[in-house]
Design an enzyme around this catalytic site. Structure first.
Site, PDB file in Angstrom:
ATOM      1  N   CYS A 255      -9.489   5.572 -30.028  1.00 29.01           N
ATOM      2  CA  CYS A 255     -10.733   6.300 -30.276  1.00 29.01           C
ATOM      3  C   CYS A 255     -11.625   6.340 -29.042  1.00 29.01           C
ATOM      4  CB  CYS A 255     -11.443   5.686 -31.471  1.00 29.01           C
ATOM      5  SG  CYS A 255     -10.478   5.943 -32.960  1.00 29.01           S
TER       6      CYS A 255
ATOM      7  N   GLY B 203       0.757  -1.242   0.000  1.00 30.35           N
ATOM      8  CA  GLY B 203       0.000   0.000   0.000  1.00 30.35           C
ATOM      9  C   GLY B 203       0.786   1.290   0.000  1.00 30.35           C
TER      10      GLY B 203
HETATM   11  C1  LIG Z   1      -2.383  -5.028  -4.652  1.00 28.69           C
HETATM   12  C2  LIG Z   1      -2.048  -5.711  -3.404  1.00 28.69           C
HETATM   13  C3  LIG Z   1      -0.832  -5.463  -2.766  1.00 28.69           C
HETATM   14  C4  LIG Z   1       0.192  -4.478  -3.268  1.00 28.69           C
HETATM   15  O1  LIG Z   1      -0.230  -3.171  -3.160  1.00 28.69           O
HETATM   16  P1  LIG Z   1       0.802  -1.980  -3.445  1.00 28.69           P
HETATM   17  O2  LIG Z   1       0.002  -0.766  -3.253  1.00 28.69           O
HETATM   18  O3  LIG Z   1       1.257  -2.139  -4.863  1.00 28.69           O
HETATM   19  O4  LIG Z   1       1.907  -2.096  -2.487  1.00 28.69           O
HETATM   20  C5  LIG Z   1      -0.550  -6.167  -1.610  1.00 28.69           C
HETATM   21  N1  LIG Z   1      -1.432  -7.061  -1.106  1.00 28.69           N
HETATM   22  C6  LIG Z   1      -2.609  -7.319  -1.701  1.00 28.69           C
HETATM   23  C7  LIG Z   1      -3.519  -8.312  -1.092  1.00 28.69           C
HETATM   24  C8  LIG Z   1      -2.968  -6.651  -2.859  1.00 28.69           C
HETATM   25  O5  LIG Z   1      -4.149  -6.895  -3.430  1.00 28.69           O
END
Ligand SMILES: *Cc1c(COP(=O)(O)O)cnc(C)c1O
Length: 420
Positions: free
Chosen positions: A344, A240
């Site tokens: 497009c 995240g």
């Molecule tokens: C997408 C995702 C991540 C990675 O998220 P980032 O923002 O790219 O670090 C980690 N764990 C799960 C379960 C995800 O769906």
């Protein structure tokens, strides 16, 4: 910090001038920097150095290219996968099965079985229903599945709605107030070894507060579970962390994140797993594109039409996302422009009124910070084929994904005899 810098007025990826890649491979093309990937992997690992043996599982969906996974495998990373296809990739890149975690609300029985037989380290269960199904499958095939229960902490990640995953109305995880009952019920299942809690509240987070809030709730849940006599030995804190998409943008650093995690989890007494995606790969890639032509607009700045489009880089169309756009050989003369692709749809717009170096037909430019959620989201819309990918390492580079031309995609289609 990345390794895409100007030398002698020409943008380089490490020691390779980007025009050399455009010449050899054509455009549009994604260009990744090995040194940048390794730097980000090291920074993230060092940020967690106060923790006892943390596991880092790269979120494969951010960039599933085999060569990128190989770079990270050599850094000791495992993988967070969300499909059988991603699991196959992680294994093909040599990632140890024990370092692979499997997330996602819609794992099919075929995918669960594939993961059981591969011996992956952990299933992140997203529902009670999935837990019972996995338990039956595991017993039937002579396995015991190590599991974490993903909780939905009902925290607003304060990011784009489409990449927010930890609010009550989102499809992910089980509600926090039911989590202890579900965990205890699943712990009685013969096919499961319930060992922990998982959480992931969203992507491109610009603040640590929502994460700290969510982790606090996970900590309280762990205490509650132990009081009930449930064993909890693991916690998976997801990914995240955001990255700067605009030059000069300031986001929480991995070091600040690591310090927060160390403080919040101090008394948890569990083994921690992390699932970073964007923060590892985002700034390690650019999308290299060539200007097709400029077109006068009705009164405003010109439309600069590049050969990359929303099918190659979907984020601006999907999320209204910003990508810095820079000339490979800047003229030094700035002017506003609308940067658009050939598709497009009006959504095929990368930037409106963007101040950038004036560009003539044939000139090269890059969209920066395209190493995560770039090529992996590509489609063949408008029958444009799939873009190529290149990995740079010092003064060498290699094509790590061939361009898939439109006629090759058409080759998979048939007109039935009764229609011919
Ligand atoms: C997408 C995702 C991540 C990675 O998220 P980032 O923002 O790219 O670090 C980690 N764990 C799960 C379960 C995800 O769906």
């Amino acid at each position: 910090m990345d390794h895409f810098t100007y030398r002698g007025g020409i943008l380089h990826a490490e020691d390779v001038p980007l025009p050399a890649i455009a010449e050899a491979v054509g455009t549009p093309v994604y260009v990744y920097s090995r040194a940048t990937l390794e730097r980000h992997a090291r920074v993230f690992r060092e940020a967690l150095s106060a923790l006892d043996n943390p596991q880092i599982a790269f979120a494969v969906k951010a960039n599933p290219n085999l060569a990128v996974l190989k770079v990270l495998q050599k850094q000791g990373f495992g993988a967070d996968v969300v499909s059988g296809g991603e699991l196959t990739r992680a294994l093909a890149a040599g990632m140890a099965p024990g370092k692979i975690v499997f997330s996602g609300v819609g794992k099919t029985h075929a995918e669960l079985l594939q993961a059981l037989e591969a011996g992956i380290g952990q299933f992140n269960l997203e529902s009670e229903e999935e837990g019972y199904e996995l338990s039956l499958l595991a017993q039937r095939h002579g396995h015991r599945a190590a599991c974490a229960l993903r909780v939905n902490p009902d925290v607003d990640a304060r990011t784009h709605d489409k990449i927010s995953t930890g609010k009550r109305e989102n499809k992910f995880g089980v509600p926090l107030d039911r989590a202890a009952d579900i965990y205890a019920a699943l712990a009685d299942e013969a096919g499961l070894e319930m060992r922990g809690i998982a959480v992931h509240i969203g992507s491109q987070l610009a603040s640590l507060e929502p994460l700290e809030d969510a982790f606090g709730r996970v900590g309280a849940l762990i205490g509650q579970l132990r009081k009930r006599g449930c064993a909890v030995t693991h916690a998976d804190l997801g990914g995240g962390l955001g990255v700067p998409y605009k030059a000069g943008e300031v986001l929480p650093t991995p070091a600040e994140y690591g310090a927060m995690v160390a403080r919040v989890t101090r008394d948890w007494n569990v083994a921690l797993t992390f699932e970073p995606g964007r923060v590892i790969a985002g700034n390690a890639g650019v999308l290299l594109t060539r200007v097709i032509r400029s077109k006068r607009s009705a009164g405003g700045p010109p439309f600069v039409i590049v050969d990359a489009a929303m099918n190659d880089l979907a984020r601006p169309a999907l999320y209204g996302a910003w990508h810095d756009f820079d000339a490979v050989e800047p003229s030094g003369e700035l002017a506003p422009a609308h940067i658009v692709g050939p598709i497009c749809e009006t959504g095929d717009t990368f930037a409106m009124d963007r101040m950038c170096d004036t560009l003539a037909p044939g000139d090269l430019a890059v969209f920066r910070t395209a190493g995560a959620y770039g090529a992996t989201m590509a489609s063949s819309y408008n029958s444009r084929g799939f873009v190529a990918e290149v990995l740079v390492d010092g003064d060498q580079f290699a094509v790590v994904a061939d361009r898939i031309p439109a006629d090759a995609i058409m080759g998979a289609e048939r007109v039935p005899e009764w229609l011919a």
